[in-house]
Design a protein around this motif. Sequence first.
Motif, PDB file in Angstrom:
ATOM      1  N   MET A  86      -5.225 -51.763 -13.021  1.00 38.78           N
ATOM      2  CA  MET A  86      -4.853 -50.746 -14.092  1.00 38.78           C
ATOM      3  C   MET A  86      -5.814 -49.813 -14.931  1.00 38.78           C
ATOM      4  O   MET A  86      -6.076 -47.985 -14.778  1.00 38.78           O
ATOM      5  CB  MET A  86      -3.801 -50.067 -14.318  1.00 38.78           C
ATOM      6  N   VAL A  96      -2.558 -44.492 -10.380  1.00 43.24           N
ATOM      7  CA  VAL A  96      -1.542 -45.658 -10.562  1.00 43.24           C
ATOM      8  C   VAL A  96      -0.469 -45.555  -9.942  1.00 43.24           C
ATOM      9  O   VAL A  96       0.538 -44.278 -10.611  1.00 43.24           O
ATOM     10  CB  VAL A  96      -2.742 -46.003 -12.073  1.00 43.24           C
ATOM     11  N   VAL A  97       0.100 -46.485  -8.910  1.00 41.77           N
ATOM     12  CA  VAL A  97       1.445 -46.230  -8.570  1.00 41.77           C
ATOM     13  C   VAL A  97       1.665 -47.587  -9.077  1.00 41.77           C
ATOM     14  O   VAL A  97       1.591 -48.220  -8.698  1.00 41.77           O
ATOM     15  CB  VAL A  97       1.465 -45.797  -7.410  1.00 41.77           C
ATOM     16  N   LEU A  98       2.642 -47.607 -10.302  1.00 38.70           N
ATOM     17  CA  LEU A  98       3.602 -48.875 -10.542  1.00 38.70           C
ATOM     18  C   LEU A  98       4.697 -48.164  -9.544  1.00 38.70           C
ATOM     19  O   LEU A  98       5.889 -47.561  -9.713  1.00 38.70           O
ATOM     20  CB  LEU A  98       3.290 -48.636 -11.496  1.00 38.70           C
ATOM     21  N   ALA A 121       0.412 -46.311 -15.570  1.00 35.82           N
ATOM     22  CA  ALA A 121       1.125 -45.782 -14.478  1.00 35.82           C
ATOM     23  C   ALA A 121       1.170 -43.992 -14.269  1.00 35.82           C
ATOM     24  O   ALA A 121       1.635 -42.943 -15.463  1.00 35.82           O
ATOM     25  CB  ALA A 121       2.226 -46.235 -14.019  1.00 35.82           C
ATOM     26  N   ILE A 124       5.756 -43.319 -11.208  1.00 37.81           N
ATOM     27  CA  ILE A 124       6.664 -44.660 -11.359  1.00 37.81           C
ATOM     28  C   ILE A 124       7.479 -44.987 -10.783  1.00 37.81           C
ATOM     29  O   ILE A 124       8.231 -43.934 -10.203  1.00 37.81           O
ATOM     30  CB  ILE A 124       7.504 -45.084 -12.894  1.00 37.81           C
TER      31      ILE A 124
END
Length: 364
Positions: A86, A96-98, A121, A124
């Motif tokens: 990440m 960045v997709v959490l 992220a 989220i």
Amino acid sequence: MTSEPAYQALFLGAGPQMQCGVGQFTRLLQQAIEKTDPGSCTALTLTRSQGSAADIWRAIRSARGVACNFPIVAWKRVMFRPLLAMAMARLLRRRVVLIQHEWNGLHRLRRITYIPALLLANTIVMFSPLVRRELAEDPVVGWTVRKKCVLAPLPPNVGAPAEVADSGLRQRLAEARESGRLVIGHFGSIYPAKQPNALLNIGAILKQRGLKPLIVYIGSFIRGVDKVEQQFYAHAAELDVSDDVIVSGYVGSSQEVFGLFGEIDAFCYPLDEGLTARRSSILTCVQSGRPVIVSGPALANEFDHHPRFKELIDRGAIALVARGSDDDAYADRIAAALKPPSAQAPFDFYGWWQDAAEAVRAQL
């Protein structure tokens, strides 16, 4: 001259050898997005022996965005590699997709290890308004929900197979039912947030009423710092229901799981937090056609983003007991639910996954 990334999304995973719910969710989500947009996704396996820093760097350069599914149960021993991935993604200006399933239900030490992921992220993705509120109220990282936190509809990890498999446990349950026992089921991993001991209390009440319950936990205990398993068996002994409880341990196939489901009279989940839209195990149970009795939700809007889940409740496939009710209320509901099953409505397993895929894909 820099070449354009070949993929829309890179999914961080632990590989097919890691048989856990989180790993299964990641694989099914990637497959569902691939079905909608073929060739748009790739995956990176991170284990103690796979996924060097160079591997991570090359994989991230090949994609426009990175999707990381938390809590990563399978990565307990390699927790720093997904965080490194990440961090590299942010350095390379990738999205960045959490994907965050839980918050307060996690042990506090595990929550601490997830804080860097929340900070790294861009977006989220969560599945429950209650869990989103829990994160928002966290004194340390609650502010992270303000950058971008979206709700997605959660599908079940396990779909009903065309045929079921027999097993020694299935035969044992069938014999118990034939002898007049009331078989109560609980499917999924066993850990504190699911209040496994509460079902023991309900079983003790049913036993006092002469209904001869047999409580079957189809799953295994999650290993952690909590002494969940020891406390569970100690509580069963206190209630004098030790001989009325079965814990199956890990069940390796959906065919065997649904074979066991066929010998369950009713499922029951007395949850302190109430039913939330992230309870995939309950969605798996619904596919059996057996009554599924669950505590009512804490929030009135818990299922507003998830019309398929709401429809199951509205038509009675999931029967709600008012949150905060005593154990007798659950025992009453179980006894009242014991009637021949009505015609089962079809369950569009792939449609559920396409809904989730569209919601997550929109963030990548």
